[in-house]
Design a protein around this motif. Sequence first.
Motif, PDB file in Angstrom:
ATOM      1  N   VAL A   1       0.762  -1.237   0.113  1.00 45.69           N
ATOM      2  CA  VAL A   1      -0.073   0.120  -0.077  1.00 45.69           C
ATOM      3  C   VAL A   1       0.882   1.359   0.042  1.00 45.69           C
ATOM      4  N   PRO A   2       1.919   1.345   0.876  1.00 42.31           N
ATOM      5  CA  PRO A   2       2.733   2.571   0.848  1.00 42.31           C
ATOM      6  C   PRO A   2       3.506   2.744  -0.596  1.00 42.31           C
ATOM      7  N   LEU A   3       3.997   1.751  -1.120  1.00 42.32           N
ATOM      8  CA  LEU A   3       4.513   1.629  -2.683  1.00 42.32           C
ATOM      9  C   LEU A   3       3.500   2.106  -3.597  1.00 42.32           C
ATOM     10  N   VAL A   4       2.333   1.860  -3.453  1.00 45.49           N
ATOM     11  CA  VAL A   4       1.098   2.265  -4.389  1.00 45.49           C
ATOM     12  C   VAL A   4       0.803   3.836  -4.425  1.00 45.49           C
ATOM     13  N   LEU A   5       0.762   4.219  -2.988  1.00 43.68           N
ATOM     14  CA  LEU A   5       0.712   5.733  -2.644  1.00 43.68           C
ATOM     15  C   LEU A   5       1.664   6.613  -3.208  1.00 43.68           C
ATOM     16  N   TRP A   6       2.893   5.935  -3.146  1.00 45.35           N
ATOM     17  CA  TRP A   6       4.091   6.526  -3.530  1.00 45.35           C
ATOM     18  C   TRP A   6       4.055   6.849  -5.093  1.00 45.35           C
ATOM     19  N   ASP A   7       3.524   5.834  -5.677  1.00 46.80           N
ATOM     20  CA  ASP A   7       3.681   5.475  -7.103  1.00 46.80           C
ATOM     21  C   ASP A   7       2.322   6.637  -7.492  1.00 46.80           C
ATOM     22  N   ALA A   8       1.317   6.742  -6.971  1.00 44.45           N
ATOM     23  CA  ALA A   8       0.173   7.636  -7.340  1.00 44.45           C
ATOM     24  C   ALA A   8       0.462   9.026  -7.331  1.00 44.45           C
ATOM     25  N   ALA A   9       0.966   9.105  -6.146  1.00 42.54           N
ATOM     26  CA  ALA A   9       1.758  10.717  -5.927  1.00 42.54           C
ATOM     27  C   ALA A   9       2.606  11.023  -7.205  1.00 42.54           C
ATOM     28  N   TYR A  10       3.257  10.297  -7.386  1.00 41.63           N
ATOM     29  CA  TYR A  10       4.097  10.662  -8.573  1.00 41.63           C
ATOM     30  C   TYR A  10       3.605  10.937 -10.066  1.00 41.63           C
ATOM     31  N   VAL A  11       2.595  10.216 -10.228  1.00 41.77           N
ATOM     32  CA  VAL A  11       1.569  10.162 -11.417  1.00 41.77           C
ATOM     33  C   VAL A  11       0.856  11.546 -11.381  1.00 41.77           C
ATOM     34  N   LEU A  12       0.000  11.567 -10.209  1.00 43.78           N
ATOM     35  CA  LEU A  12      -0.788  12.790 -10.037  1.00 43.78           C
ATOM     36  C   LEU A  12      -0.132  14.361 -10.151  1.00 43.78           C
ATOM     37  N   LEU A  13       1.056  14.166  -9.741  1.00 41.21           N
ATOM     38  CA  LEU A  13       1.754  15.406  -9.349  1.00 41.21           C
ATOM     39  C   LEU A  13       2.631  15.836 -10.697  1.00 41.21           C
ATOM     40  N   ARG A  14       2.613  15.174 -11.700  1.00 31.13           N
ATOM     41  CA  ARG A  14       3.508  15.188 -12.894  1.00 31.13           C
ATOM     42  C   ARG A  14       2.931  16.574 -13.517  1.00 31.13           C
ATOM     43  N   PRO A  15       3.724  17.364 -14.194  1.00 29.77           N
ATOM     44  CA  PRO A  15       5.168  17.027 -14.360  1.00 29.77           C
ATOM     45  C   PRO A  15       5.934  17.567 -13.315  1.00 29.77           C
ATOM     46  N   HIS A  16       5.543  18.045 -12.092  1.00 30.40           N
ATOM     47  CA  HIS A  16       6.503  18.395 -11.083  1.00 30.40           C
ATOM     48  C   HIS A  16       7.213  17.477 -10.471  1.00 30.40           C
ATOM     49  N   SER A  17       6.660  16.096 -10.551  1.00 35.57           N
ATOM     50  CA  SER A  17       7.465  15.000  -9.758  1.00 35.57           C
ATOM     51  C   SER A  17       8.346  14.630 -10.611  1.00 35.57           C
ATOM     52  N   MET A  18       8.417  14.881 -12.196  1.00 37.87           N
ATOM     53  CA  MET A  18       9.315  14.242 -13.115  1.00 37.87           C
ATOM     54  C   MET A  18      10.736  14.971 -13.176  1.00 37.87           C
ATOM     55  N   PRO A  19      11.789  13.971 -13.597  1.00 38.85           N
ATOM     56  CA  PRO A  19      13.197  14.773 -13.753  1.00 38.85           C
ATOM     57  C   PRO A  19      13.317  16.050 -14.507  1.00 38.85           C
ATOM     58  N   GLY A  20      13.825  16.897 -13.545  1.00 45.20           N
ATOM     59  CA  GLY A  20      14.262  18.448 -14.048  1.00 45.20           C
ATOM     60  C   GLY A  20      13.131  19.410 -13.483  1.00 45.20           C
ATOM     61  N   HIS A  21      12.073  18.724 -12.693  1.00 50.24           N
ATOM     62  CA  HIS A  21      11.094  19.878 -11.828  1.00 50.24           C
ATOM     63  C   HIS A  21      11.402  19.655 -10.315  1.00 50.24           C
ATOM     64  N   SER A  22      10.657  20.764  -9.724  1.00 48.18           N
ATOM     65  CA  SER A  22      10.989  21.175  -8.452  1.00 48.18           C
ATOM     66  C   SER A  22      10.743  19.818  -7.371  1.00 48.18           C
ATOM     67  N   LEU A  23       9.771  18.848  -7.674  1.00 46.40           N
ATOM     68  CA  LEU A  23       9.339  17.939  -6.651  1.00 46.40           C
ATOM     69  C   LEU A  23      10.179  16.616  -7.040  1.00 46.40           C
TER      70      LEU A  23
END
Length: 245
Positions: A48-70
């Motif tokens: 469950v924590p891994l899925v939540l971590w993955d979900a946060a990455y997807v829903l916060l794109r592009p800020h969570s992607m390489p070259g961005h602040s998060l």
Amino acid sequence: MVSTRHHPTDFPPPPKTPSPSPVHTNNNNNKWVHTPSTAITLWLVLSVPLVLWDAAYVLLRPHSMPGHSLHSPLWTPYALYGTIDYIYGWPAFNARNGFTAAQTVLNLVESAGYVYYLAVVYCHGTSLTANGRGGGQRRPRKGVRWFLQETKVVAGRRGAGALLVAYSASVMTVGKTVLYWLNEVFSGFENIGHNDLWTLVFFWIIPNGLWIVFPGYNVYLLGAEIVAALEDSAPRQRGGRSKSS
């Protein structure tokens, strides 16, 4: 003179047939119980924590992607994974591919069901302990070790509801993960076909396969418990009452 035979007028009443006792009673020892599997509990606690971590990455794109602040340091591993599976990388994001976010929303629905199941098991689970010839129940001293190792049960309607929720969420997980794989098959491996075999096996097949193997085991185990409970239960009449009630 012919005399008539004299018959006694009072016959002993026929023996009363004992009425069947109900299948479920208010006694916790006789009430239906769900017994959580240690393997299922451990898998959910880890996944469950891994899925939540993955979900946060997807829903916060592009800020969570390489070259961005998060992106750094929380989602640094996606810099590599986005080049292996384009559905998580820039190609799918720039193409406005909605599959990534859509399956992530379903991930959150499943995770909510799993969190509910774990909360019910922890808050309402009762440990089992030997008590003479039969089994007994005692008030648990709860903690991480109790939650992950000790045999416990959740009784009655609350346990049945938690079982149904966990089973339904596991079916969703298996179905959605299979769909994720089939999306690649029917698109000509558009997002992963550029990888060599070893990269594909160790970074895509094995990690994603875990979300088929373990939830599939959950479906098998929880489904068997549901079938066993249905076999032992009385049929229900319209209006919500069973024939035995």
